[in-house]
Write a protein that holds these residues in place. Structure first.
Motif, mmCIF file in Angstrom:
data_model
loop_
_atom_site.group_PDB
_atom_site.id
_atom_site.type_symbol
_atom_site.label_atom_id
_atom_site.label_comp_id
_atom_site.label_asym_id
_atom_site.label_seq_id
_atom_site.Cartn_x
_atom_site.Cartn_y
_atom_site.Cartn_z
ATOM 1 N N ALA A 28 0.824 -1.214 0.000
ATOM 2 C CA ALA A 28 0.000 0.000 0.000
ATOM 3 C C ALA A 28 0.857 1.263 0.000
ATOM 4 C CB ALA A 28 -0.944 -0.009 1.195
ATOM 5 N N VAL A 29 1.918 1.282 0.802
ATOM 6 C CA VAL A 29 2.787 2.460 0.846
ATOM 7 C C VAL A 29 3.494 2.656 -0.496
ATOM 8 C CG1 VAL A 29 4.882 3.428 1.897
ATOM 9 C CG2 VAL A 29 3.111 2.444 3.352
ATOM 10 N N ILE A 30 4.049 1.595 -1.032
ATOM 11 C CA ILE A 30 4.794 1.707 -2.296
ATOM 12 C C ILE A 30 3.868 2.134 -3.440
ATOM 13 C CG2 ILE A 30 6.060 0.381 -4.047
ATOM 14 C CD1 ILE A 30 7.204 -1.279 -1.655
ATOM 15 N N THR A 31 2.701 1.521 -3.534
ATOM 16 C CA THR A 31 1.785 1.881 -4.619
ATOM 17 C C THR A 31 1.159 3.253 -4.381
ATOM 18 O OG1 THR A 31 0.003 0.606 -3.571
ATOM 19 C CG2 THR A 31 1.282 -0.491 -5.311
ATOM 20 N N GLY A 32 1.004 3.647 -3.116
ATOM 21 C CA GLY A 32 0.522 4.994 -2.828
ATOM 22 C C GLY A 32 1.495 6.043 -3.320
ATOM 23 N N ILE A 33 2.767 5.802 -3.088
ATOM 24 C CA ILE A 33 3.799 6.716 -3.587
ATOM 25 C C ILE A 33 3.792 6.713 -5.115
ATOM 26 C CG2 ILE A 33 6.299 7.072 -3.766
ATOM 27 C CD1 ILE A 33 6.452 6.071 -0.814
ATOM 28 N N GLY A 34 3.756 5.542 -5.706
ATOM 29 C CA GLY A 34 3.773 5.439 -7.166
ATOM 30 C C GLY A 34 2.566 6.079 -7.822
ATOM 31 N N SER A 35 1.409 5.997 -7.181
ATOM 32 C CA SER A 35 0.200 6.560 -7.794
ATOM 33 C C SER A 35 0.202 8.085 -7.786
ATOM 34 C CB SER A 35 -1.057 6.018 -7.109
ATOM 35 O OG SER A 35 -1.163 6.522 -5.796
ATOM 36 N N ARG A 36 1.032 8.690 -6.960
ATOM 37 C CA ARG A 36 1.136 10.150 -6.938
ATOM 38 C C ARG A 36 2.014 10.679 -8.066
ATOM 39 N NH1 ARG A 36 -2.388 12.879 -5.699
ATOM 40 N NH2 ARG A 36 -0.976 14.614 -5.489
ATOM 41 N N LEU A 51 -4.733 -0.484 -6.969
ATOM 42 C CA LEU A 51 -3.930 -1.454 -6.236
ATOM 43 C C LEU A 51 -3.623 -0.935 -4.829
ATOM 44 C CD1 LEU A 51 -2.399 -4.125 -6.154
ATOM 45 C CD2 LEU A 51 -0.464 -2.968 -7.260
ATOM 46 N N HIS A 52 -3.335 0.352 -4.717
ATOM 47 C CA HIS A 52 -3.085 0.977 -3.417
ATOM 48 C C HIS A 52 -4.306 0.831 -2.508
ATOM 49 C CE1 HIS A 52 -2.089 3.929 -0.372
ATOM 50 N NE2 HIS A 52 -3.171 4.612 -0.691
ATOM 51 N N ARG A 53 -5.474 1.178 -3.029
ATOM 52 C CA ARG A 53 -6.701 1.072 -2.224
ATOM 53 C C ARG A 53 -6.973 -0.368 -1.813
ATOM 54 N NH1 ARG A 53 -8.328 5.616 -5.005
ATOM 55 N NH2 ARG A 53 -9.031 4.587 -6.880
ATOM 56 N N GLY A 54 -6.819 -1.283 -2.764
ATOM 57 C CA GLY A 54 -7.062 -2.692 -2.454
ATOM 58 C C GLY A 54 -6.101 -3.226 -1.411
ATOM 59 N N ALA A 55 -4.820 -2.911 -1.561
ATOM 60 C CA ALA A 55 -3.824 -3.365 -0.583
ATOM 61 C C ALA A 55 -4.093 -2.756 0.785
ATOM 62 C CB ALA A 55 -2.416 -3.015 -1.060
ATOM 63 N N ALA A 56 -4.479 -1.479 0.806
ATOM 64 C CA ALA A 56 -4.776 -0.818 2.086
ATOM 65 C C ALA A 56 -5.997 -1.443 2.752
ATOM 66 C CB ALA A 56 -4.982 0.673 1.861
ATOM 67 N N LEU A 57 -7.022 -1.763 1.977
ATOM 68 C CA LEU A 57 -8.220 -2.404 2.545
ATOM 69 C C LEU A 57 -7.900 -3.796 3.079
ATOM 70 C CD1 LEU A 57 -10.962 -1.323 -0.012
ATOM 71 C CD2 LEU A 57 -10.838 -0.715 2.413
ATOM 72 N N ILE A 58 -7.138 -4.555 2.318
ATOM 73 C CA ILE A 58 -6.755 -5.896 2.770
ATOM 74 C C ILE A 58 -5.910 -5.806 4.032
ATOM 75 C CG2 ILE A 58 -5.367 -7.933 2.185
ATOM 76 C CD1 ILE A 58 -6.321 -7.480 -0.752
ATOM 77 N N ALA A 59 -4.961 -4.877 4.059
ATOM 78 C CA ALA A 59 -4.121 -4.698 5.243
ATOM 79 C C ALA A 59 -4.962 -4.322 6.451
ATOM 80 C CB ALA A 59 -3.058 -3.633 4.992
ATOM 81 N N ALA A 102 0.126 2.221 16.177
ATOM 82 C CA ALA A 102 -0.071 1.965 14.745
ATOM 83 C C ALA A 102 -1.559 1.825 14.421
ATOM 84 C CB ALA A 102 0.696 0.710 14.315
ATOM 85 N N VAL A 103 -2.301 1.124 15.263
ATOM 86 C CA VAL A 103 -3.746 0.968 15.033
ATOM 87 C C VAL A 103 -4.439 2.324 15.142
ATOM 88 C CG1 VAL A 103 -5.870 -0.032 15.991
ATOM 89 C CG2 VAL A 103 -3.859 -1.467 15.653
ATOM 90 N N ASP A 104 -4.029 3.152 16.087
ATOM 91 C CA ASP A 104 -4.622 4.489 16.216
ATOM 92 C C ASP A 104 -4.353 5.331 14.968
ATOM 93 O OD1 ASP A 104 -5.474 3.757 18.740
ATOM 94 O OD2 ASP A 104 -3.920 4.874 19.801
ATOM 95 N N LEU A 105 -3.126 5.271 14.466
ATOM 96 C CA LEU A 105 -2.800 5.995 13.231
ATOM 97 C C LEU A 105 -3.600 5.452 12.053
ATOM 98 C CD1 LEU A 105 1.067 6.316 13.668
ATOM 99 C CD2 LEU A 105 -0.586 8.206 13.642
ATOM 100 N N LEU A 106 -3.719 4.124 11.997
ATOM 101 C CA LEU A 106 -4.511 3.512 10.925
ATOM 102 C C LEU A 106 -5.957 3.979 11.004
ATOM 103 C CD1 LEU A 106 -4.868 1.518 8.584
ATOM 104 C CD2 LEU A 106 -5.256 -0.267 10.296
ATOM 105 N N ALA A 107 -6.504 4.054 12.201
ATOM 106 C CA ALA A 107 -7.893 4.512 12.359
ATOM 107 C C ALA A 107 -8.051 5.933 11.811
ATOM 108 C CB ALA A 107 -8.307 4.454 13.824
ATOM 109 N N ALA A 108 -7.101 6.810 12.095
ATOM 110 C CA ALA A 108 -7.165 8.185 11.575
ATOM 111 C C ALA A 108 -7.104 8.193 10.050
ATOM 112 C CB ALA A 108 -6.028 9.018 12.159
ATOM 113 N N ILE A 109 -6.250 7.352 9.491
ATOM 114 C CA ILE A 109 -6.114 7.283 8.030
ATOM 115 C C ILE A 109 -7.406 6.756 7.399
ATOM 116 C CG2 ILE A 109 -4.884 6.146 6.137
ATOM 117 C CD1 ILE A 109 -2.384 6.182 8.060
ATOM 118 N N VAL A 110 -7.966 5.706 7.986
ATOM 119 C CA VAL A 110 -9.197 5.117 7.442
ATOM 120 C C VAL A 110 -10.357 6.102 7.545
ATOM 121 C CG1 VAL A 110 -10.941 3.319 7.837
ATOM 122 C CG2 VAL A 110 -8.518 2.714 7.789
#
Length: 189
Positions: A28-36, A51-59, A102-110
């Motif tokens: 997700a991080v790598i494809t997020g960078i690449g998609s920008r 791919l970024h969205r899918g990987a992030a959702l799966i993660a 990490a979960v708290d940061l993920l919650a903010a991102i989601v």
């Protein structure tokens, strides 16, 4: 009293889902960078974004499975409080606490992703930059809290994930990287 088959399955499921989540977070991080970038890499920009969205959702789903399975596992001794309050646990409090951060940061991102159209692109982007903190915190959590952290295969997984993210970030800060909007402006000239 020994572990039952269910206890062993929960423990293995918790470990496996955490490790797989780390791999998917890395994707997700790598494809997020690449998609920008305004460039076509292995996939077109929109393909990378999907791919970024899918990987992030799966993660995200794997992290939920990771936490729930360890909450259900009596061997892990994870309490609900440990998942909400960083560094409150009895078992490896620093490392498990980093997992909570990490979960708290993920919650903010989601939440920012779900409210993207309501909070606006600038607020979304600022909150989404938390991924640059979230990923290394998750990696450190995996290496400190994980019972497999000293095993060669786990070190290889961590090294491969680190190499991928470091390479993507090095490209991101290089002069060769062009944000999508800047690349579009250059192509219109």
């Amino acid at each position: 009293m020994g572990q039952t088959g269910l206890d062993q399955a929960l423990w293995a499921f918790g470990r496996g889902s955490g490790i797989t989540a780390l791999i998917m977070l890395t994707v997700a991080v790598i494809t997020g960078i690449g998609s920008r970038s305004g460039r076509t890499l292995l996939l077109p920009r929109l393909g990378l974004a999907e791919l970024h969205r899918g990987a992030a959702l799966i993660a995200t789903a794997l992290i939920a499975v990771h936490v729930v399975s360890l909450l259900a596992d009596p061997y892990s001794q994870l309490r609900l409080l440990d998942t909400l309050v960083p560094f409150a646990g009895d078992y490896r409090p620093l490392w498990v606490g980093l997992g909570t951060v990490a979960v708290d940061l993920l919650a903010a991102i989601v939440v920012s992703a779900l409210l993207r159209h309501r909070i606006g692109p600038n607020a979304f982007r600022v909150i989404h930059w938390a991924a640059y903190v979230f990923w290394p915190v998750a990696l450190i959590h995996a290496l400190g809290a994980g019972t497999d952290s000293g095993r060669l295969w786990m070190l290889a997984v961590a090294a491969a994930c680190t190499l991928g993210v470091v390479a993507a970030m090095a490209w991101r800060i290089s002069r060769d990287f062009a944000e999508f909007g800047l690349a579009r402006e250059r192509s219109l000239r």
